[in-house]
Design a protein around this motif. Sequence first.
Motif, PDB file in Angstrom:
ATOM      1  N   GLU A 121       0.802  -1.215   0.000  1.00 39.20           N
ATOM      2  CA  GLU A 121       0.000   0.000   0.000  1.00 39.20           C
ATOM      3  C   GLU A 121       0.836   1.267   0.000  1.00 39.20           C
ATOM      4  OE1 GLU A 121      -2.961   0.073  -0.743  1.00 39.20           O
ATOM      5  OE2 GLU A 121      -3.960  -1.765  -0.086  1.00 39.20           O
ATOM      6  N   GLU A 122       2.072   1.170  -0.393  1.00 40.98           N
ATOM      7  CA  GLU A 122       2.877   2.390  -0.536  1.00 40.98           C
ATOM      8  C   GLU A 122       3.893   2.141  -1.642  1.00 40.98           C
ATOM      9  OE1 GLU A 122       4.399   2.514   3.447  1.00 40.98           O
ATOM     10  OE2 GLU A 122       6.110   1.316   2.860  1.00 40.98           O
ATOM     11  N   GLY A 123       4.457   3.200  -2.159  1.00 46.55           N
ATOM     12  CA  GLY A 123       5.413   3.037  -3.240  1.00 46.55           C
ATOM     13  C   GLY A 123       4.755   2.368  -4.434  1.00 46.55           C
ATOM     14  N   VAL A 124       5.360   1.296  -4.905  1.00 46.41           N
ATOM     15  CA  VAL A 124       4.766   0.537  -6.006  1.00 46.41           C
ATOM     16  C   VAL A 124       3.634  -0.308  -5.432  1.00 46.41           C
ATOM     17  CG1 VAL A 124       5.189  -1.126  -7.838  1.00 46.41           C
ATOM     18  CG2 VAL A 124       7.007   0.442  -7.143  1.00 46.41           C
ATOM     19  N   ARG A 125       2.410   0.006  -5.836  1.00 49.18           N
ATOM     20  CA  ARG A 125       1.263  -0.658  -5.200  1.00 49.18           C
ATOM     21  C   ARG A 125       0.913  -1.955  -5.911  1.00 49.18           C
ATOM     22  NH1 ARG A 125      -2.613   2.527  -2.094  1.00 49.18           N
ATOM     23  NH2 ARG A 125      -1.416   4.128  -1.073  1.00 49.18           N
ATOM     24  N   TYR A 126       1.767  -2.950  -5.741  1.00 47.71           N
ATOM     25  CA  TYR A 126       1.525  -4.223  -6.421  1.00 47.71           C
ATOM     26  C   TYR A 126       0.788  -5.192  -5.515  1.00 47.71           C
ATOM     27  CZ  TYR A 126       5.434  -5.964  -3.638  1.00 47.71           C
ATOM     28  OH  TYR A 126       6.241  -6.330  -2.597  1.00 47.71           O
ATOM     29  N   HIS A 127       0.144  -6.158  -6.143  1.00 49.33           N
ATOM     30  CA  HIS A 127      -0.485  -7.232  -5.384  1.00 49.33           C
ATOM     31  C   HIS A 127       0.321  -8.497  -5.607  1.00 49.33           C
ATOM     32  CE1 HIS A 127      -3.284  -9.746  -3.395  1.00 49.33           C
ATOM     33  NE2 HIS A 127      -4.179  -8.800  -3.262  1.00 49.33           N
ATOM     34  N   ALA A 128       0.920  -8.984  -4.526  1.00 41.14           N
ATOM     35  CA  ALA A 128       1.866 -10.090  -4.666  1.00 41.14           C
ATOM     36  C   ALA A 128       1.186 -11.376  -5.130  1.00 41.14           C
ATOM     37  CB  ALA A 128       2.612 -10.330  -3.359  1.00 41.14           C
ATOM     38  N   ARG A 129      -0.089 -11.561  -4.806  1.00 41.43           N
ATOM     39  CA  ARG A 129      -0.769 -12.780  -5.269  1.00 41.43           C
ATOM     40  C   ARG A 129      -0.993 -12.709  -6.784  1.00 41.43           C
ATOM     41  NH1 ARG A 129      -6.173 -11.719  -5.678  1.00 41.43           N
ATOM     42  NH2 ARG A 129      -6.558 -11.752  -3.458  1.00 41.43           N
ATOM     43  N   ASP A 130      -1.521 -11.588  -7.242  1.00 45.28           N
ATOM     44  CA  ASP A 130      -1.752 -11.440  -8.676  1.00 45.28           C
ATOM     45  C   ASP A 130      -0.438 -11.564  -9.443  1.00 45.28           C
ATOM     46  OD1 ASP A 130      -4.220 -10.886  -7.743  1.00 45.28           O
ATOM     47  OD2 ASP A 130      -4.235  -8.758  -8.289  1.00 45.28           O
ATOM     48  N   MET A 131       0.595 -10.943  -8.884  1.00 51.89           N
ATOM     49  CA  MET A 131       1.880 -10.945  -9.568  1.00 51.89           C
ATOM     50  C   MET A 131       2.565 -12.307  -9.478  1.00 51.89           C
ATOM     51  SD  MET A 131       2.277  -8.202 -11.185  1.00 51.89           S
ATOM     52  CE  MET A 131       0.524  -8.098 -11.507  1.00 51.89           C
ATOM     53  N   ALA A 132       2.229 -13.077  -8.449  1.00 53.86           N
ATOM     54  CA  ALA A 132       2.761 -14.451  -8.371  1.00 53.86           C
ATOM     55  C   ALA A 132       2.236 -15.253  -9.550  1.00 53.86           C
ATOM     56  CB  ALA A 132       2.356 -15.098  -7.054  1.00 53.86           C
ATOM     57  N   LEU A 133       0.951 -15.079  -9.854  1.00 54.75           N
ATOM     58  CA  LEU A 133       0.372 -15.780 -11.004  1.00 54.75           C
ATOM     59  C   LEU A 133       1.082 -15.354 -12.285  1.00 54.75           C
ATOM     60  CD1 LEU A 133      -3.418 -15.595 -10.068  1.00 54.75           C
ATOM     61  CD2 LEU A 133      -2.069 -17.678 -10.352  1.00 54.75           C
ATOM     62  N   LEU A 134       1.339 -14.049 -12.379  1.00 53.52           N
ATOM     63  CA  LEU A 134       1.993 -13.544 -13.582  1.00 53.52           C
ATOM     64  C   LEU A 134       3.426 -14.076 -13.707  1.00 53.52           C
ATOM     65  CD1 LEU A 134       1.836 -11.538 -16.023  1.00 53.52           C
ATOM     66  CD2 LEU A 134       2.957  -9.884 -14.531  1.00 53.52           C
ATOM     67  N   ARG A 135       4.161 -13.972 -12.580  1.00 54.25           N
ATOM     68  CA  ARG A 135       5.564 -14.415 -12.647  1.00 54.25           C
ATOM     69  C   ARG A 135       5.642 -15.899 -12.995  1.00 54.25           C
ATOM     70  NH1 ARG A 135      10.593 -14.162  -8.195  1.00 54.25           N
ATOM     71  NH2 ARG A 135      12.064 -15.105  -9.654  1.00 54.25           N
ATOM     72  N   ALA A 136       4.786 -16.696 -12.350  1.00 53.72           N
ATOM     73  CA  ALA A 136       4.805 -18.131 -12.607  1.00 53.72           C
ATOM     74  C   ALA A 136       4.474 -18.395 -14.076  1.00 53.72           C
ATOM     75  CB  ALA A 136       3.816 -18.846 -11.699  1.00 53.72           C
ATOM     76  N   HIS A 137       3.463 -17.729 -14.558  1.00 52.32           N
ATOM     77  CA  HIS A 137       3.040 -17.931 -15.929  1.00 52.32           C
ATOM     78  C   HIS A 137       4.177 -17.606 -16.899  1.00 52.32           C
ATOM     79  CE1 HIS A 137       0.288 -18.235 -19.251  1.00 52.32           C
ATOM     80  NE2 HIS A 137       0.626 -17.032 -19.677  1.00 52.32           N
ATOM     81  N   ARG A 138       4.811 -16.464 -16.690  1.00 49.54           N
ATOM     82  CA  ARG A 138       5.892 -16.044 -17.583  1.00 49.54           C
ATOM     83  C   ARG A 138       7.119 -16.938 -17.464  1.00 49.54           C
ATOM     84  NH1 ARG A 138       2.654 -13.991 -20.354  1.00 49.54           N
ATOM     85  NH2 ARG A 138       2.177 -11.766 -20.414  1.00 49.54           N
ATOM     86  N   ALA A 139       7.354 -17.423 -16.238  1.00 52.71           N
ATOM     87  CA  ALA A 139       8.543 -18.250 -16.026  1.00 52.71           C
ATOM     88  C   ALA A 139       8.290 -19.693 -16.435  1.00 52.71           C
ATOM     89  CB  ALA A 139       8.966 -18.184 -14.561  1.00 52.71           C
TER      90      ALA A 139
END
Length: 807
Positions: free
Chosen positions: A375-393
């Motif tokens: 909720e500060e700086g880069v406001r990323y969602h680690a769960r959503d991004m986990a799906l993305l990283r896994a998918h890309r990797a």
Amino acid sequence: MPLLADVAVPVPLSQAFTYEVPAALAGEVRPGARVLCEFHRRKLLGVVLAVSERTAAIDPSKIKPLAALVDARPALPAELLAFLQELAAYYFAPIGEVLRLALPAIEREQVRALKAQGELGGVLDLGRAKQVGGRKVAYASATDVVEEPGTLRGQAAAVLALLRANGEQPVARIEERFGNARSALKKLAERNLVALDEREPPRDPFFRRAEERDVPPELNAAQAEAAARIDAALAALAPSGGGEHPASTHQEPRPAGQEPRPSAFLLFGVTGSGKTEVYLRAIKSCLDRGRGALVMVPEIALTPQLVARFRARFGDELAVLHSGLSDADRHAMWASLHVGKVRVAIGARSALFAPVPDLGLILVDEEHDGSFKQEEGVRYHARDMALLRAHRAGAVCVLGSATPSIESVALVRRGKLAELRLPDRAHREASLPEVSLVDLRRFRAGPSGDPLISLPLHRALEKTLAAKEQAILFLNRRGFAPSVVCGSCGTLTTCDACSVALTYHRGRRRDMRPPSPGGEPAPAAPLDERPEGGRLRCHYCDYAGPLPDRCGACGARNLLLEGLGTERLEATIAGSFPEARVARLDRDVAGKDRSQAILARMREGKIDILVGTQMVTKGHDLPNVTLVGVVNADAALGLPDFRAAERGFQLLVQVAGRAGRRDRPGRVLIQTRNPEHPAIAFAAAHDVPGFLEREIREREEVGYPPATRLALLRIDAVDESVGRGAAAKLAAHARTCPEGAARRVEVLGPSAAPIARLRGRYRFRVLLRARDRGPLRGALAALTGLIRDGLDRNARVIIDVDPVAML
Ligand code: ADP
Ligand code: ZN
């Protein structure tokens, strides 16, 4: 043609900058490597995004050469670098800021080397890159050499047996057990039975105690099915990107017309169903295939037990990443992953960026947890991004929860996630606890005198204590009294900088004797009975000040402490049950290692009643807890946030899930004035699917995610009119941009935020909503120019894509 490098520097700008690669560094400067580069007459640490031979798009005389190369081996592996760039684009976040999330500290030796090259004059700005390095620690491990039978005796034999059973150990830890460890190890090393190694130590609380290797339990049918499906997905992965460990390469050809195997899962298992065991099997299967695994948990400080279970299964070859680490430890962990020495990382949100080698699996435990959203700086969602990283990797992703998020359930329905269910508790004798609702409108206060400790709750606590079992009381408010109100004019004491009520904290007192039963009058304590030494605190900014002796509005000496916070609950319970050992777990007591210590005492049975906030609801597996009391279930449900019901429901199911996890049946009392509220009614019935079904329909009706997509423009300014003006301009622009004008993006606002003022800044917002992501991105892209240079410079604008905190 010159060799040019695109370099991201840690400034809040979205684009990369072009530098020339000097001839001396050609061939060495690779994407992901850190470089020093001149930027507005300062030297900054940047990251190379790409290198290519081409003619520059800008005036070649303006292109400066790179000043120095920091990493011989790129700090960010290609997989991670590509993911970070995609993350930056998704969130409209400056690439330099995003890279900083993943960058390791810069090692002392590197700084020294650069200094020697004369690159570190007065101008170098290492930004927030940290310097680490130094102390080394000795480790011992058994080699493959086998001794002549009968030639080892005494401690040498015992030490060798220990190393063979438990794997590598720090020498210091062996010394704790064996007085002659040093000489024994020396003897063993001389005979090549033991290898000694010096390296950066994990000086981490998670590794303080040695963990005996466990014996994996036999999986029950549901666990076995889940593990098998994950295993099949891992087996179907493309071969890993060429590490030393050959991955299983035999990919079965897919029969024509058959769906591709799913590679992302939702593991939906009731509390205590043994999800962790499924994770452990998945990791084992991933490691066996020569790939690395990443495990994300909500709050690692609260999950020492989980880490202990991982260590018991996999030994200390585990990088535990958490906020309590020193820079040196963090760097040691990072480096051991980076070079492929350690292949499993576990950590909270920020572990998302761990350089796990040959990533094959990402696990997100308690995926519904709000802490995965930064909720500060880069406001990323680690769960959503986990799906993305896994998918890309090309990796498998498993999201686990007993109370899946509505978003994940929607992904299951759209076929993006495959669902794995664990419908029953893992322990044969364990069953889900019996839940009863206590309607606070009908029940009066119990003997404590506090209306929030009803008679049924009081009796249930008595019974639990009599049976020598343990209880958890959950209350969502920190502090002693959540508000201070004038008894004469009714004015609420609020923070000067924020539009929120101040909380009265009594704090640690020298005299820790609990007050006598009934000694804490309820619901409001007159001011002259207030204890010494308390403070008023704002839970949103850092304000802390003394409790005034009169009302700021009317001057009456009649301030009342209202409501019940965990501090007061602890005191009241201790007073009502003088024979019980009462402790509290919330952010005020949970300093560095304190929460671990409190949980350890709870597990050891040294605490009878544990009082606390959300912290008590998280995944703890405490066998002797048979009673859970939810003191006030309504507190979370009334917030102006479309996720309030979902969050309230998750909290209730999770905290209820702490009861009766082994052979003794558990009981849960939920106190409420609102027993018909769906979040409460479905939680009481353990009906998670029923709640999810209803909530998804509800979101569809009101047009909130996952039925739609949101982006929140958060605008704030010290001057109210500046903030309001900027918000109005943004809203108008959003409405007239092509996506807005075509009504493919709905623009709501501008409006004042529910918390209208925070840390001295007035807050406004504009909400963008669309059925699909494309138009929403189009509108945001149309706004970035305006945000960058078309608004009053005193207004700050943050783009929050897929916002979670709506206050
Ligand atoms: P969850 O993470 O789903 O809440 P846990 O993984 O903590 O559940 O498991 C709950 C308890 O059940 C733990 O004590 C665990 O050791 C035990 N357990 C898990 N799987 C099995 C099994 N197959 N057989 C026996 N006990 C098990
Ligand atoms: Zn404040």
